[in-house]
Motif scaffolding. Structure first.
Motif, PDB file in Angstrom:
ATOM      1  N   ILE A  25       0.824  -1.208   0.000  1.00 13.72           N
ATOM      2  CA  ILE A  25       0.000   0.000   0.000  1.00 13.72           C
ATOM      3  C   ILE A  25       0.862   1.262   0.000  1.00 13.72           C
ATOM      4  CG2 ILE A  25      -1.642   1.363   1.362  1.00 13.72           C
ATOM      5  CD1 ILE A  25      -2.922  -1.346   2.183  1.00 13.72           C
ATOM      6  N   ILE A  26       1.885   1.291   0.856  1.00 15.39           N
ATOM      7  CA  ILE A  26       2.659   2.536   0.970  1.00 15.39           C
ATOM      8  C   ILE A  26       3.979   2.510   0.217  1.00 15.39           C
ATOM      9  CG2 ILE A  26       1.574   3.150   3.149  1.00 15.39           C
ATOM     10  CD1 ILE A  26       4.193   2.374   4.548  1.00 15.39           C
ATOM     11  N   GLY A  27       4.360   1.346  -0.315  1.00 11.38           N
ATOM     12  CA  GLY A  27       5.509   1.301  -1.201  1.00 11.38           C
ATOM     13  C   GLY A  27       6.840   0.965  -0.589  1.00 11.38           C
ATOM     14  N   GLN A  28       6.861   0.146   0.429  1.00 16.18           N
ATOM     15  CA  GLN A  28       8.132  -0.292   0.998  1.00 16.18           C
ATOM     16  C   GLN A  28       8.384  -1.751   0.622  1.00 16.18           C
ATOM     17  OE1 GLN A  28       8.068   0.578   5.157  1.00 16.18           O
ATOM     18  NE2 GLN A  28       8.137   2.765   4.813  1.00 16.18           N
ATOM     19  N   PRO A  29       9.644  -2.151   0.501  1.00 14.98           N
ATOM     20  CA  PRO A  29       9.957  -3.527   0.098  1.00 14.98           C
ATOM     21  C   PRO A  29       9.882  -4.544   1.239  1.00 14.98           C
ATOM     22  CG  PRO A  29      11.967  -2.283   0.355  1.00 14.98           C
ATOM     23  CD  PRO A  29      10.837  -1.311   0.569  1.00 14.98           C
ATOM     24  N   ASP A  30       9.542  -4.122   2.429  1.00 17.90           N
ATOM     25  CA  ASP A  30       9.550  -4.998   3.603  1.00 17.90           C
ATOM     26  C   ASP A  30       8.640  -6.212   3.450  1.00 17.90           C
ATOM     27  OD1 ASP A  30      11.078  -2.964   4.639  1.00 17.90           O
ATOM     28  OD2 ASP A  30       9.478  -2.122   5.853  1.00 17.90           O
ATOM     29  N   GLY A  31       9.085  -7.310   4.036  1.00 15.59           N
ATOM     30  CA  GLY A  31       8.224  -8.472   4.176  1.00 15.59           C
ATOM     31  C   GLY A  31       8.249  -9.486   3.052  1.00 15.59           C
ATOM     32  N   PHE A  32       8.977  -9.219   1.983  1.00 10.87           N
ATOM     33  CA  PHE A  32       9.005 -10.147   0.860  1.00 10.87           C
ATOM     34  C   PHE A  32      10.416 -10.676   0.656  1.00 10.87           C
ATOM     35  CE2 PHE A  32       5.413  -7.374   0.126  1.00 10.87           C
ATOM     36  CZ  PHE A  32       4.410  -8.298  -0.137  1.00 10.87           C
ATOM     37  N   GLU A  33      10.504 -11.953   0.318  1.00 10.03           N
ATOM     38  CA  GLU A  33      11.811 -12.586   0.117  1.00 10.03           C
ATOM     39  C   GLU A  33      12.529 -12.037  -1.108  1.00 10.03           C
ATOM     40  OE1 GLU A  33      11.360 -16.830   0.074  1.00 10.03           O
ATOM     41  OE2 GLU A  33      10.280 -16.834   1.977  1.00 10.03           O
ATOM     42  N   THR A  34      11.788 -11.725  -2.144  1.00  8.43           N
ATOM     43  CA  THR A  34      12.374 -11.237  -3.390  1.00  8.43           C
ATOM     44  C   THR A  34      11.448 -10.192  -4.014  1.00  8.43           C
ATOM     45  OG1 THR A  34      11.238 -12.851  -4.791  1.00  8.43           O
ATOM     46  CG2 THR A  34      13.392 -13.520  -3.876  1.00  8.43           C
ATOM     47  N   PRO A  35      11.971  -9.373  -4.909  1.00  8.22           N
ATOM     48  CA  PRO A  35      11.098  -8.448  -5.649  1.00  8.22           C
ATOM     49  C   PRO A  35      10.027  -9.190  -6.457  1.00  8.22           C
ATOM     50  CG  PRO A  35      13.386  -7.782  -5.894  1.00  8.22           C
ATOM     51  CD  PRO A  35      13.391  -9.132  -5.203  1.00  8.22           C
ATOM     52  N   GLU A  36      10.369 -10.362  -6.947  1.00 11.36           N
ATOM     53  CA  GLU A  36       9.396 -11.156  -7.712  1.00 11.36           C
ATOM     54  C   GLU A  36       8.248 -11.611  -6.814  1.00 11.36           C
ATOM     55  OE1 GLU A  36      12.766 -11.807  -7.733  1.00 11.36           O
ATOM     56  OE2 GLU A  36      13.140 -10.844  -9.654  1.00 11.36           O
ATOM     57  N   ALA A  37       8.553 -11.984  -5.579  1.00 13.32           N
ATOM     58  CA  ALA A  37       7.508 -12.399  -4.638  1.00 13.32           C
ATOM     59  C   ALA A  37       6.582 -11.225  -4.325  1.00 13.32           C
ATOM     60  CB  ALA A  37       8.136 -12.944  -3.362  1.00 13.32           C
ATOM     61  N   ARG A  38       7.150 -10.030  -4.224  1.00 20.08           N
ATOM     62  CA  ARG A  38       6.354  -8.830  -3.963  1.00 20.08           C
ATOM     63  C   ARG A  38       5.420  -8.551  -5.144  1.00 20.08           C
ATOM     64  NH1 ARG A  38       6.420  -3.204  -4.440  1.00 20.08           N
ATOM     65  NH2 ARG A  38       5.932  -2.118  -2.492  1.00 20.08           N
ATOM     66  N   ARG A  39       5.953  -8.648  -6.345  1.00 16.53           N
ATOM     67  CA  ARG A  39       5.143  -8.430  -7.552  1.00 16.53           C
ATOM     68  C   ARG A  39       4.011  -9.459  -7.644  1.00 16.53           C
ATOM     69  NH1 ARG A  39       5.589  -6.118 -12.651  1.00 16.53           N
ATOM     70  NH2 ARG A  39       4.596  -7.306 -14.299  1.00 16.53           N
ATOM     71  N   GLU A  40       4.346 -10.706  -7.412  1.00 13.47           N
ATOM     72  CA  GLU A  40       3.336 -11.763  -7.467  1.00 13.47           C
ATOM     73  C   GLU A  40       2.253 -11.546  -6.412  1.00 13.47           C
ATOM     74  OE1 GLU A  40       3.077 -16.657  -7.563  1.00 13.47           O
ATOM     75  OE2 GLU A  40       5.033 -15.672  -7.419  1.00 13.47           O
ATOM     76  N   ALA A  41       2.661 -11.109  -5.235  1.00 11.82           N
ATOM     77  CA  ALA A  41       1.696 -10.825  -4.164  1.00 11.82           C
ATOM     78  C   ALA A  41       0.759  -9.692  -4.578  1.00 11.82           C
ATOM     79  CB  ALA A  41       2.436 -10.475  -2.876  1.00 11.82           C
ATOM     80  N   TRP A  42       1.300  -8.676  -5.255  1.00  9.41           N
ATOM     81  CA  TRP A  42       0.450  -7.578  -5.708  1.00  9.41           C
ATOM     82  C   TRP A  42      -0.643  -8.091  -6.639  1.00  9.41           C
ATOM     83  CZ3 TRP A  42      -2.043  -3.412  -5.183  1.00  9.41           C
ATOM     84  CH2 TRP A  42      -2.628  -2.782  -6.269  1.00  9.41           C
ATOM     85  N   PHE A  43      -0.280  -8.849  -7.636  1.00  4.80           N
ATOM     86  CA  PHE A  43      -1.289  -9.301  -8.597  1.00  4.80           C
ATOM     87  C   PHE A  43      -2.242 -10.337  -8.002  1.00  4.80           C
ATOM     88  CE2 PHE A  43       1.712  -7.308 -11.544  1.00  4.80           C
ATOM     89  CZ  PHE A  43       0.815  -6.478 -12.200  1.00  4.80           C
ATOM     90  N   THR A  44      -1.799 -11.062  -7.008  1.00  3.29           N
ATOM     91  CA  THR A  44      -2.676 -12.015  -6.319  1.00  3.29           C
ATOM     92  C   THR A  44      -3.708 -11.293  -5.456  1.00  3.29           C
ATOM     93  OG1 THR A  44      -0.946 -13.709  -6.295  1.00  3.29           O
ATOM     94  CG2 THR A  44      -2.726 -13.954  -4.687  1.00  3.29           C
ATOM     95  N   HIS A  45      -3.304 -10.221  -4.806  1.00  6.21           N
ATOM     96  CA  HIS A  45      -4.156  -9.531  -3.835  1.00  6.21           C
ATOM     97  C   HIS A  45      -4.626  -8.155  -4.309  1.00  6.21           C
ATOM     98  CE1 HIS A  45      -3.319 -12.606  -0.861  1.00  6.21           C
ATOM     99  NE2 HIS A  45      -2.088 -12.582  -1.310  1.00  6.21           N
ATOM    100  N   ARG A  46      -4.405  -7.864  -5.568  1.00  6.64           N
ATOM    101  CA  ARG A  46      -4.694  -6.555  -6.136  1.00  6.64           C
ATOM    102  C   ARG A  46      -6.120  -6.078  -5.866  1.00  6.64           C
ATOM    103  NH1 ARG A  46      -7.153  -4.190 -10.313  1.00  6.64           N
ATOM    104  NH2 ARG A  46      -6.075  -2.513 -11.448  1.00  6.64           N
ATOM    105  N   ASP A  47      -7.100  -6.876  -6.204  1.00  8.68           N
ATOM    106  CA  ASP A  47      -8.493  -6.440  -6.093  1.00  8.68           C
ATOM    107  C   ASP A  47      -8.864  -6.083  -4.655  1.00  8.68           C
ATOM    108  OD1 ASP A  47      -8.782  -6.777  -8.807  1.00  8.68           O
ATOM    109  OD2 ASP A  47      -9.736  -8.741  -8.637  1.00  8.68           O
ATOM    110  N   ARG A  48      -8.438  -6.897  -3.714  1.00  8.85           N
ATOM    111  CA  ARG A  48      -8.747  -6.634  -2.304  1.00  8.85           C
ATOM    112  C   ARG A  48      -8.053  -5.365  -1.825  1.00  8.85           C
ATOM    113  NH1 ARG A  48      -6.493  -7.370   2.356  1.00  8.85           N
ATOM    114  NH2 ARG A  48      -4.785  -8.640   1.571  1.00  8.85           N
ATOM    115  N   LEU A  49      -6.793  -5.177  -2.197  1.00  9.38           N
ATOM    116  CA  LEU A  49      -6.056  -3.991  -1.769  1.00  9.38           C
ATOM    117  C   LEU A  49      -6.613  -2.726  -2.420  1.00  9.38           C
ATOM    118  CD1 LEU A  49      -2.443  -5.448  -1.821  1.00  9.38           C
ATOM    119  CD2 LEU A  49      -3.852  -4.938   0.187  1.00  9.38           C
TER     120      LEU A  49
END
Length: 95
Positions: A24-48
């Motif tokens: 939501i606020i744009g920090q890289p925290d909490g994800f193992e890799t940038p790819e995992a962060r990107r995948e999480a965005w598209f998985t949870h996009r609608d809810r967020l």
């Protein structure tokens, strides 16, 4: 028979509060890799996206969906310039 990586699947099914805030606020925290962060965005996009008010998008929206804001430009102004405000958002914002 291929094995299902249940641990990975479980990580994609839900986000921690740190990961959600990071998207939501744009920090890289909490994800193992940038790819995992990107995948999480598209998985949870609608809810967020549903958590945001009219004329506002999570930072991950701007990072991963190919839309660019000008430096210092408000989210609502960028969305209007890009033609991405919904009719409902326009109506609410203009009240």
């Amino acid at each position: 028979m291929p094995r299902i990586n249940r641990r990975r699947r479980r990580r994609l099914d839900s986000l921690t509060s740190v990961q959600e805030l990071a998207l939501i606020i744009g920090q890289p925290d909490g994800f193992e890799t940038p790819e995992a962060r990107r995948e999480a965005w598209f998985t949870h996009r609608d809810r967020l996206m549903a958590l945001m008010g009219p004329g506002v998008r999570p930072q991950a929206f701007w990072e991963y969906e190919g839309h660019k804001r000008h430096r210092g430009e408000k989210s609502v102004d960028a969305l209007r310039r890009l033609g991405l405000l919904t009719e409902n958002e326009e109506r609410i914002i203009s009240l």
